[in-house]
Write a protein that holds these residues in place. Sequence first.
Motif, mmCIF file in Angstrom:
data_model
loop_
_atom_site.group_PDB
_atom_site.id
_atom_site.type_symbol
_atom_site.label_atom_id
_atom_site.label_comp_id
_atom_site.label_asym_id
_atom_site.label_seq_id
_atom_site.Cartn_x
_atom_site.Cartn_y
_atom_site.Cartn_z
ATOM 1 N N ASN A 97 132.061 3.254 -33.031
ATOM 2 C CA ASN A 97 131.495 2.813 -31.746
ATOM 3 C C ASN A 97 132.256 3.330 -30.531
ATOM 4 N N ASP A 100 128.413 6.973 -28.599
ATOM 5 C CA ASP A 100 127.064 6.493 -28.900
ATOM 6 C C ASP A 100 126.346 7.437 -29.866
ATOM 7 N N ASP A 252 122.122 1.211 -35.816
ATOM 8 C CA ASP A 252 121.897 0.134 -34.852
ATOM 9 C C ASP A 252 121.500 0.622 -33.460
ATOM 10 N N ASN A 253 121.592 1.940 -33.199
ATOM 11 C CA ASN A 253 121.217 2.410 -31.859
ATOM 12 C C ASN A 253 120.280 3.616 -31.870
ATOM 13 N N SER A 256 117.119 3.083 -29.898
ATOM 14 C CA SER A 256 117.240 2.545 -28.540
ATOM 15 C C SER A 256 116.525 3.460 -27.552
#
Length: 287
Positions: A97, A100, A252-253, A256
């Motif tokens: 993390n 990104d 998880d991104n 996005s």
Amino acid sequence: MKKWTLSLLTLALVLVLAACGNNNAKNNTAGNTPAAEGNTTTETPAASEPVKLVVGATVPHADILKFIAPKLKEEGVELEVKEFTDYVQPNVQVYENQLDANYFQHQPYLDDQNQKNKFDLVSVVGVHVEPFGAYSKKYTAVDQIPDGARVAIPNDATNGGRALLLLEKQGLIKLKEDAGIDATKADIAENPKNLSFIEVEAAMLPRQLEEVDLSLINTNYAIEADLNPTKDALFIEDKDSPYTNILVARPDNKDSEAIQKLAKALTSDDVRKFIEDTYKGALVPVF
């Protein structure tokens, strides 16, 4: 008579002042009453803060990212490009993390790193191919490479295998039938010129050019070393190479809004033109 006149004027003045007071009260009351439906004034919402994305990249990927940064800013995404000179830290830092996303590698390399390091990084979109090339300071044609020549190849599994496949395509070696993209020196079935292989970290391969007869170099490191892949390479992969360079993120991104805007920008017509005009065949768009 004068007294009566004065009294009447005084009374009239009092009545006028009273009327004005009543009108002011009515106006004040009206100002404090909610506006009638249809006359409501809507306040302009405050502009939302831009979303910041920190993306790791090597050259030339970093240059492509910098090219699209102004366009992304217009769309509410502030892009920060963090440049690397190695292939290890960009994946580590996305997984931890600290970044990104990253943009520097192909799918076989990502698969290998995920397996070895227990990462779960994922591809978001494919952008371009960097044809892998073989370079020499001593020779200008494949048939000039002598018996016993020293050949430098990347020491990571996927790019090492990629180098061996390219050498096989030129007829310099022959690999076992089932070797595939993960081929190693142990998979060399035939070596008619008795080539000697030296495994080197990919970033160091350009520096080996003075020490070896042939060095197989990833395009990003060739460009950093001021080599022109389409002019300086003895031989190079064709545009059908399966090693597409990809934008990588975390589970998880990856979906996005900001990452998807980045993916869309990287596969835009503007980027296609930028790649074609800037790299002239050294990089090939895949979209």
